[in-house]
Design a protein around this motif. Structure first.
Motif, PDB file in Angstrom:
ATOM      1  N   PRO A  79       0.831  -1.264  -0.033  1.00 31.42           N
ATOM      2  CA  PRO A  79      -0.046   0.073   0.043  1.00 31.42           C
ATOM      3  C   PRO A  79       0.720   1.257   0.070  1.00 31.42           C
ATOM      4  O   PRO A  79       1.866   1.257   0.791  1.00 31.42           O
ATOM      5  N   TRP A  80       0.115   2.221  -0.434  1.00 30.01           N
ATOM      6  CA  TRP A  80       1.042   3.516  -0.721  1.00 30.01           C
ATOM      7  C   TRP A  80       0.725   4.353   0.447  1.00 30.01           C
ATOM      8  O   TRP A  80      -0.150   3.867   1.292  1.00 30.01           O
ATOM      9  N   PRO A  81       1.774   5.297   1.041  1.00 30.01           N
ATOM     10  CA  PRO A  81       1.405   6.067   2.028  1.00 30.01           C
ATOM     11  C   PRO A  81       0.173   6.906   1.889  1.00 30.01           C
ATOM     12  O   PRO A  81      -0.375   7.186   0.763  1.00 30.01           O
ATOM     13  N   ARG A  82      -0.874   7.223   2.854  1.00 33.75           N
ATOM     14  CA  ARG A  82      -1.990   7.517   2.793  1.00 33.75           C
ATOM     15  C   ARG A  82      -1.855   9.147   2.230  1.00 33.75           C
ATOM     16  O   ARG A  82      -2.832   9.752   1.863  1.00 33.75           O
ATOM     17  N   PHE A 106      -9.144   0.231   3.787  1.00 30.28           N
ATOM     18  CA  PHE A 106      -8.325   0.861   4.581  1.00 30.28           C
ATOM     19  C   PHE A 106      -8.408   0.269   6.186  1.00 30.28           C
ATOM     20  O   PHE A 106      -9.108   1.057   6.932  1.00 30.28           O
ATOM     21  N   ASP A 110      -1.955   3.717   8.616  1.00 29.91           N
ATOM     22  CA  ASP A 110      -1.069   3.945   7.760  1.00 29.91           C
ATOM     23  C   ASP A 110       0.332   3.532   8.557  1.00 29.91           C
ATOM     24  O   ASP A 110       0.638   4.055   9.301  1.00 29.91           O
ATOM     25  N   ARG A 111       1.116   2.398   8.073  1.00 35.43           N
ATOM     26  CA  ARG A 111       2.082   2.017   8.424  1.00 35.43           C
ATOM     27  C   ARG A 111       3.272   3.179   8.524  1.00 35.43           C
ATOM     28  O   ARG A 111       4.457   3.216   9.126  1.00 35.43           O
ATOM     29  N   TYR A 112       3.150   4.131   7.349  1.00 35.69           N
ATOM     30  CA  TYR A 112       4.153   4.996   6.990  1.00 35.69           C
ATOM     31  C   TYR A 112       3.914   6.254   7.857  1.00 35.69           C
ATOM     32  O   TYR A 112       4.933   7.219   7.729  1.00 35.69           O
ATOM     33  N   SER A 113       3.155   6.572   8.761  1.00 41.65           N
ATOM     34  CA  SER A 113       3.027   7.782   9.509  1.00 41.65           C
ATOM     35  C   SER A 113       3.996   7.654  10.590  1.00 41.65           C
ATOM     36  O   SER A 113       4.589   6.780  11.225  1.00 41.65           O
ATOM     37  N   TYR A 138      -0.582  10.210   9.177  1.00 40.20           N
ATOM     38  CA  TYR A 138      -1.051  10.254   7.657  1.00 40.20           C
ATOM     39  C   TYR A 138      -2.497   9.840   7.513  1.00 40.20           C
ATOM     40  O   TYR A 138      -3.256  10.357   6.621  1.00 40.20           O
ATOM     41  N   ASP A 139      -3.210   8.980   8.498  1.00 45.91           N
ATOM     42  CA  ASP A 139      -4.446   8.532   8.232  1.00 45.91           C
ATOM     43  C   ASP A 139      -5.471  10.069   8.447  1.00 45.91           C
ATOM     44  O   ASP A 139      -6.487  10.294   7.865  1.00 45.91           O
TER      45      ASP A 139
END
Length: 744
Positions: A79-82, A106, A110-113, A138-139
């Protein structure tokens, strides 16, 4: 005749009852609707769509933003960053999208936060983030951006419950008896990561088939029965958000609970199945439907891109192979699940909605019944071939009706059950007809085998011999055989015993006729008439008729020695045979006729049989039989007899024995003495001399054929029979030639 008519009527009634039973059984099968019946119906509906798919209309307000392989290569793995998704939503919103629906889940934050990355033990001490960014989520950013635009988030059916319950955003107004209670039930929905569940304008189910469903997608639920109330499908929810409609109208049956009839949204009405599904009217997958996510991300201000997005419902999905969102359509294509949602929206806009109601199903059952009745009526009256033609015409009419209904009304009318059921009924009824016909043929063959030899029956069946009124002239050999002394016999036994005795005698006598390939014409009281060389050609038919007479003589000896004749005087037979031309065929009326022979040869044979009493011998044959069989059988001249109805005298001959007897020394000696006797008669020797010759012949006959003794004893009294025709010299010469004697 009346009995046969009753039998035919009974057989026809039984046939029709069997046919009606098969129709009722077929109706029961259709009502039960087992898997093979359902699958054949679905395959036929797929065939209809493949023959006439829906046309693609590029101006319809539906587009798909595709996270394709190119987009993944450019922007990284899924998944892309939100934040990227937030940017996508912003670009779509600014380009005028009427609604933005995500055909994806979703579920987790978001793991990229940064907040999540800093809490990752694997990155402890490695990753540093500025203080003001440490709490960035990011969510939240994605949710804030989504709140600015008409965004629809997707949720999916799942068996187990994890996280908070998902509540639908759409209001559902029900008309009728609780139509939503019959919707396809979903145990639980996958949760949506907060705050996306709160910021979205709508929430819709992304599933295109019930939980656990596989294979071809033919129907898509527009409403689902969820734990927190009805949940709209993703496509219908995107349409609701685009129309800014607060609710969806669910129309149900007024008389029955849990039956969905249609879903209404704004000016659009979608006919549904009773559990809230819509038949998808497919078209071939078109590249023009898709916009690459990479293009949306890189060129947000492109006028051409805006023209593709503005005022349209945008569905965001993926066609990337590794993301496992591919499904099979009725057209045999494999397409992304988001494409099926898009096609559903397209047919809503065009109004090309496939429909199939209970009335249609009832008409299918009526078609099956009518086809079955046509097959029964025609087959019972005119046979299987006419039934096949009539059923084929009716089936073609049903097939044509189904095609026209699909083309003009988009009605799914199933012909597989009427046609396959009708074919099954035809096959079973044809089999039943074949079995009953074969049984009747066996009965007829069994009856006919009493009149015609079995091998002749076989040849008739192979050659396709047909019985028809009329006949043809051909050479045949006719035999008449009569019981001597029948009147005294009939007076000594009861009528019942007499019939039994005659049946037994004629059975044994008839077997000898059939053994020699003869045809039994009829039994006339105490006599039997038979003929050879018809209905099929029989080689050496005069010899075969003569052999049959000799076999009958032996059968009579056995019959007289049997238990049936104990205490009764022995029976004697008188047999006459003649060969000549006759008309052979079916003679009678058009409705009732017999296969028989008509001609002078029949009268000759009958009169020769009557002459046996005069000649005092049991088997006499005509000169035509004598000429044809003299080289094979032992025969002796018996003089000329006056046949009733004939203007000329007829030469007759004694049939003494078979080929073995003919070549025996005893018969050759008898034949020579017989010739001398006839020569003495024709030379008009004295009575004493003639008597002397007759006694010698009688003595020789004792060892050859004792039945000749009465004949020789009667010769002196009928000497004129041997002098009565100018042909006597010629016959004498023929007789001497047969006996290998020198002519006088």
């Amino acid at each position: 005749m009346r009995l046969k008519s009753k039998e035919r009527t009974g057989r026809r009634r039984a046939f029709r009852l069997v046919g009606l039973g098969l129709i009722l059984f077929g109706c029961f099968i259709r009502i039960m609707d087992p898997y093979p019946v359902r699958m054949s119906r679905m395959i036929y509906f797929d065939l209809l769509q493949r023959m006439s798919p829906r046309e693609y209309t590029p101006d319809l307000p539906v587009r798909v933003v595709d996270i394709d392989e190119e987009s993944l290569a450019k922007w990284g793995q899924w998944p892309w960053p939100r934040t990227l998704l937030a940017q996508m939503v912003q670009n779509l919103g600014e380009n005028g999208a009427a609604a933005i629906a995500f055909d994806m889940l979703f579920v987790e934050p978001d793991r990229y936060s940064p907040a999540r990355l800093l809490n990752d033990p694997a990155l402890d001490g490695v990753l540093t983030v500025e203080r003001h960014a440490q709490k960035v989520d990011y969510d939240v950013l994605f949710g804030l951006e989504a709140a600015n635009w008409p965004v629809v988030m997707g949720t999916a059916a799942r068996i187990s419950q994890e996280g908070s319950n998902v509540a639908p955003k759409a209001g559902i107004i029900e008309i009728g008896e609780a139509p939503t209670s019959g919707l396809i039930s979903v145990p639980h929905w996958t949760p949506i990561a907060p705050p996306l569940d709160r910021s979205a304008a709508g929430i819709g189910g992304v599933n295109v088939s019930p939980l656990g469903g596989t294979g071809i997608i033919r129907r898509v639920p527009v409403l689902w029965g969820g734990p927190n109330g009805p949940m709209p499908g993703l496509g219908i929810e995107a349409l609701r958000v685009a129309l800014d409609a607060p609710f969806i109208l669910a129309e149900g049956s007024a008389d029955e609970e849990g039956i969905m009839l249609a879903v209404e949204l704004g000016d659009f009405r979608l006919p549904t199945t009773e559990n809230g599904e819509v038949w998808v009217r497919y078209r071939h997958d078109q590249p023009d439907l898709y916009l690459s996510a990479d293009r949306v991300m890189q060129t947000p201000g492109d006028p051409a891109l805006r023209a593709e997005i503005e005022g349209r419902i945008i569905l965001v999905g993926t066609s990337a192979a590794g993301l496992f969102d591919m499904h099979q359509t009725a057209l045999g294509e494999s397409v992304p699940g988001v494409s099926i949602h898009a096609q559903l929206l397209e047919q809503i806009f065009t109004g090309e909605m496939l429909n199939r109601s209970d009335v249609t199903a009832a008409l299918e059952l009526v078609s099956f019944v009518l086809l079955g009745l046509i097959v029964i009526a025609v087959m019972s009256s005119f046979g299987a071939v006419a039934s096949f033609v009539a059923g084929g015409v009716a089936a073609a009419a049903v097939l044509g009706t189904s095609w026209l209904a699909f083309q003009n009304q988009l009605t799914l009318f199933d012909v597989t059950f009427p046609l396959l059921g009708g074919m099954a009924n035809f096959g079973l009824l044809a089999g039943y007809l074949f079995v009953t016909t074969e049984r009747e043929k066996r009965e007829i063959r069994q009856v006919f085998s009493h009149y015609v030899a079995p091998e002749i029956l076989d040849e008739m069946e192979v050659s396709g011999h047909r019985l028809q009124l009329g006949g043809e002239t051909q050479e045949i050999t006719v035999m008449f055989s009569d019981i001597r002394g029948f009147t005294p016999l009939s007076e000594s036994v009861s009528a019942t015993d007499l019939v039994a005795l005659l049946n037994e005698l004629f059975s044994q006598v008839g077997d000898q006729i059939l053994h020699e390939r003869g045809t039994i014409d009829k039994f006339i009281g105490d006599a039997v008439m038979a003929f050879w060389n018809a209905p099929l050609p029989v080689e050496d038919h005069p010899c075969r008729a003569a052999h049959s007479a000799l076999l009958m003589r032996q059968a009579l000896i056995r019959f007289n020695a049997s238990d049936v004749m104990k205490g009764r005087p022995p029976i004697a037979l008188a047999t006459g045979c003649a060969t000549g031309l006759a008309c052979v065929g079916n003679i009678g009326s058009r409705s009732r006729f017999n296969y028989t022979v008509i001609g002078d040869v029949v009268n000759v044979a009958a009169r020769i049989e009557q002459s046996c009493r005069h000649v005092e011998y049991d088997i006499l044959v005509s000169s035509s039989v004598y000429k044809a069989a003299r080289q094979d059988l032992a025969m002796l001249e018996a003089g000329f007899v006056d046949l009733k109805g004939k203007s000329e005298l007829e030469a007759v001959f004694l049939l003494v024995g078979n080929t073995t007897l003919r070549t025996s020394p005893g018969f050759m000696e008898l034949a020579a003495a017989h010739g001398d006797m006839i020569a003495a008669i024709r030379q008009r020797q004295s009575y004493v001399q003639i008597k002397k010759h007759c006694n010698l012949c009688a003595t020789l006959a004792t060892e050859v054929e004792p039945g000749l003794r009465p004949f020789y004893q009667a010769v002196p009294g009928r000497a004129a029979d041997f002098r009565s025709d100018v042909q006597s010299d010629q016959i004498m010469f023929s007789h001497r030639a047969q006996a290998n004697l020198p002519s006088a």
